[in-house]
Design an enzyme around this catalytic site. Sequence first.
Site, PDB file in Angstrom:
ATOM      1  CG  PHE A  21      30.521  73.427  27.115  1.00 32.42           C
ATOM      2  CD1 PHE A  21      32.131  73.893  27.924  1.00 32.42           C
ATOM      3  CD2 PHE A  21      29.615  73.442  27.751  1.00 32.42           C
ATOM      4  CE1 PHE A  21      32.535  72.775  29.093  1.00 32.42           C
ATOM      5  CE2 PHE A  21      29.744  73.095  29.149  1.00 32.42           C
ATOM      6  CZ  PHE A  21      30.662  72.703  29.892  1.00 32.42           C
ATOM      7  CE1 TYR A  22      34.722  70.414  28.684  1.00 30.80           C
ATOM      8  CE2 TYR A  22      35.896  68.298  28.354  1.00 30.80           C
ATOM      9  CZ  TYR A  22      35.471  69.392  29.304  1.00 30.80           C
ATOM     10  OH  TYR A  22      35.165  69.721  30.840  1.00 30.80           O
ATOM     11  CB  SER A  23      34.792  72.651  20.325  1.00 31.04           C
ATOM     12  OG  SER A  23      33.333  73.120  19.945  1.00 31.04           O
TER      13      SER A  23
END
Length: 322
Positions: free
Chosen positions: A39-41
């Site tokens: 979920f790195y955005s």
Amino acid sequence: MTWRDPKYPLPDEDAFEAIKAGVDALPPGSKMLLNSGEFYSWDFTTANLQLLARFFDKYPDYAERTFLSVKGGAPANSLGLDSSPENLRRSVDAINAALRGTKKLDLFECARVDPKYPVEEVIKILVGLKNEGKFSHIGMSECAAETLRRGHAVHPIAIVEIEVSLWSYESETKKVIATAQELGIAVAAYSASTISLASRLPLADGSILIRSPTENDIRRHLTRFKEDYFKHNMAIVDAIKVLAAKKNISPAQLAIAWVGSLGAHVIPLPGSSVKKRTLENLSGGDVELSEADKAELAKIIADHEIKGDRYFGNDAAAHLWG
């Protein structure tokens, strides 16, 4: 590299050069630990993993020179907790789909401990997925020392990822580091800088390099960077700069050296999207701190109370020390 305001994207080539520089600087036979998340955005998608897939497409030889640790276990395209068997399988499959076979998923860990499921059950689910060949190692993240011990009793935990910084050196931090050493587990020591646009080093969200967060900087939402607290909290940064100047190193290198001095099993996990900064951070790993240096740093920590919690005003909501 991807947890950024979409108006200010990082060009692939800049990201690739930052990664390559770090890997190329390592001794032969070593691997660079790459830390990613499902979920790195800004929209909680797999953008970070897609970036890595593009990197390994272009530089396939670097797949074997890196160790990829990925956090997951949140509901799809969101933050939260869901350690159900169905969601853990979905999460792992989504990570591998984003990687497109360009890189083996070396380690999977749930980003937080889900209180709805006993940790023993969660680790058993991950063992099953590991045995299916979906990843090679199991990690844990943001867990208490006793939780780490319980998880490790089910299956060896390779890495525990926790925040360790000169702004966040809590009693539970010390317990987790000690427990990990006892059990033979590596500690990936991140700073909350991993959720900042310009994360640089393990000292309070890159605060050594800034005097105030800019409009496009996610740190402006963090409690410790609110106007009421920010100037107060920067006092410890000024003290660190004095000691770094005495040693003729950068404050970033001093902060990283301090993290590394907490144990041979503790791996500093600074973030960088710039080649020059990556190399500066790596050099921090070569800095030797004397006992006098460590004592001075301990006094700096003791003398500077940090105001505000680690995230957005409610640490309980952030599920810390699960």
